[in-house]
Design an enzyme around this catalytic site. Sequence first.
Site, PDB file in Angstrom:
ATOM      1  N   SER A 150       0.652  -1.252   0.043  1.00 45.31           N
ATOM      2  CA  SER A 150       0.032   0.029   0.031  1.00 45.31           C
ATOM      3  C   SER A 150       0.881   1.323   0.158  1.00 45.31           C
ATOM      4  O   SER A 150       1.811   1.590  -0.925  1.00 45.31           O
ATOM      5  CB  SER A 150      -1.010   0.091   1.174  1.00 45.31           C
ATOM      6  OG  SER A 150      -1.945   1.077   1.086  1.00 45.31           O
ATOM      7  N   ASP A 304      -8.500  -4.695  -6.206  1.00 46.91           N
ATOM      8  CA  ASP A 304      -8.366  -3.505  -5.515  1.00 46.91           C
ATOM      9  C   ASP A 304      -9.125  -2.374  -5.948  1.00 46.91           C
ATOM     10  O   ASP A 304      -8.955  -1.878  -7.106  1.00 46.91           O
ATOM     11  CB  ASP A 304      -6.540  -3.418  -5.363  1.00 46.91           C
ATOM     12  CG  ASP A 304      -6.194  -2.334  -4.434  1.00 46.91           C
ATOM     13  OD1 ASP A 304      -6.993  -1.657  -3.839  1.00 46.91           O
ATOM     14  OD2 ASP A 304      -5.017  -2.347  -4.249  1.00 46.91           O
ATOM     15  N   HIS A 333      -8.279  -4.473  -1.531  1.00 49.90           N
ATOM     16  CA  HIS A 333      -6.914  -3.985  -1.350  1.00 49.90           C
ATOM     17  C   HIS A 333      -6.190  -4.696  -0.350  1.00 49.90           C
ATOM     18  O   HIS A 333      -4.904  -4.829  -0.262  1.00 49.90           O
ATOM     19  CB  HIS A 333      -7.253  -2.521  -0.563  1.00 49.90           C
ATOM     20  CG  HIS A 333      -5.899  -1.817  -0.317  1.00 49.90           C
ATOM     21  ND1 HIS A 333      -5.058  -1.307  -1.312  1.00 49.90           N
ATOM     22  CD2 HIS A 333      -5.374  -1.250   0.873  1.00 49.90           C
ATOM     23  CE1 HIS A 333      -3.902  -0.875  -0.706  1.00 49.90           C
ATOM     24  NE2 HIS A 333      -4.223  -0.752   0.650  1.00 49.90           N
TER      25      HIS A 333
END
Length: 359
Positions: A150, A304, A333
Amino acid sequence: MRPLLPLLFVAQCCLFAQSPDDGIRHEFVIQNFHTESGAVLPEAKIVYGTWGHLNAAKDNVVLLPSHYLANYHGYMWLIGQDRALDPAKLFLVATELFGSGNSSSPSNTPEPFHGPRFPVMTIRDNVDAVHRLLTEDLKVTHLRALIGFSMGAQQAFQWAVSYPDFASRFVATSGTAKTYGHGVVRLEGQIAALTTDPAFQNGDYTSPPKNGLAAFGMVWAGWLYSQEWWRKELWREGAAPGTTFEQVMNGFRTRFSADANDYILQARTWEKHNVGTTPGFGGDVEKALRSIKAPFLYMPSQTDLYFPMNDARYEQAFIPHVTFMPIPSLWGHTAGAASNPADAKFLNENIGKFLAAGN
């Protein structure tokens, strides 16, 4: 492989199993830290954790830069004798972003930079601070690998562009080299959920803006997983018997309880990420990606909504030594942080193979 905890009611974009070795906490302080915005912090503190031991050659170091809202325990899903990163062989360094509430943040910095007056930090600010931590504090001049999820993936891309010879291998899961317009709009929605609460008081609140935090949590929940994850009710995996959808949904309303200004600071950092604006590239993302020298394992999640698959597919075409390996998951995600056993197995096996190929 040891089982992971289920990703339920998650407020952060991470979930990890606790290890018997919880790591060792450290702090590194930089005096008069110059930010890209032009502000100078009298003291910039970086909190980090370590596992394992630095060998004499200092060539067994793996850096794990943190992601949004996470502390240095955000990569426990990778750490262990039966996982990709064995602390018996490697020295693992996990750093916390500015705004974590532990590293320098709006909530813990005195005036004139307290609260909403804390300068907006970029991913490059974070990368440059950690570069100083490694070279000045640990005397490390090269990494065996850098692995990021991320906002950690954002840092992986920035490291590969800013310091292309500093690491032998890079891994990015569920993250891209730039935050594109769709991502900025989503983050602005979360920020608006906080700032429109009258209790927010332009960031000078005297008590937490609870309604804003509850709204923030609901916006977060709507983007965290894939639509199919919700349709198939995968939230039931690991949930207590009798758990209802309403309990799951409402759980997000109370999951965010840290400092609102810290949340906003990291969101602004996320929004501004763009490797193309690294000095020397004139805003050209493609040119910056072409400059990456080391082998790069790029692992987007197929579902995602934060960092869409097509954005990753676009970027990978410009990275010279890329291995593009989407994560086949419905967990959105969170797949990039091993939020379920299948994704944990996929990540650990393939990251492990990628790192072993460089030895």
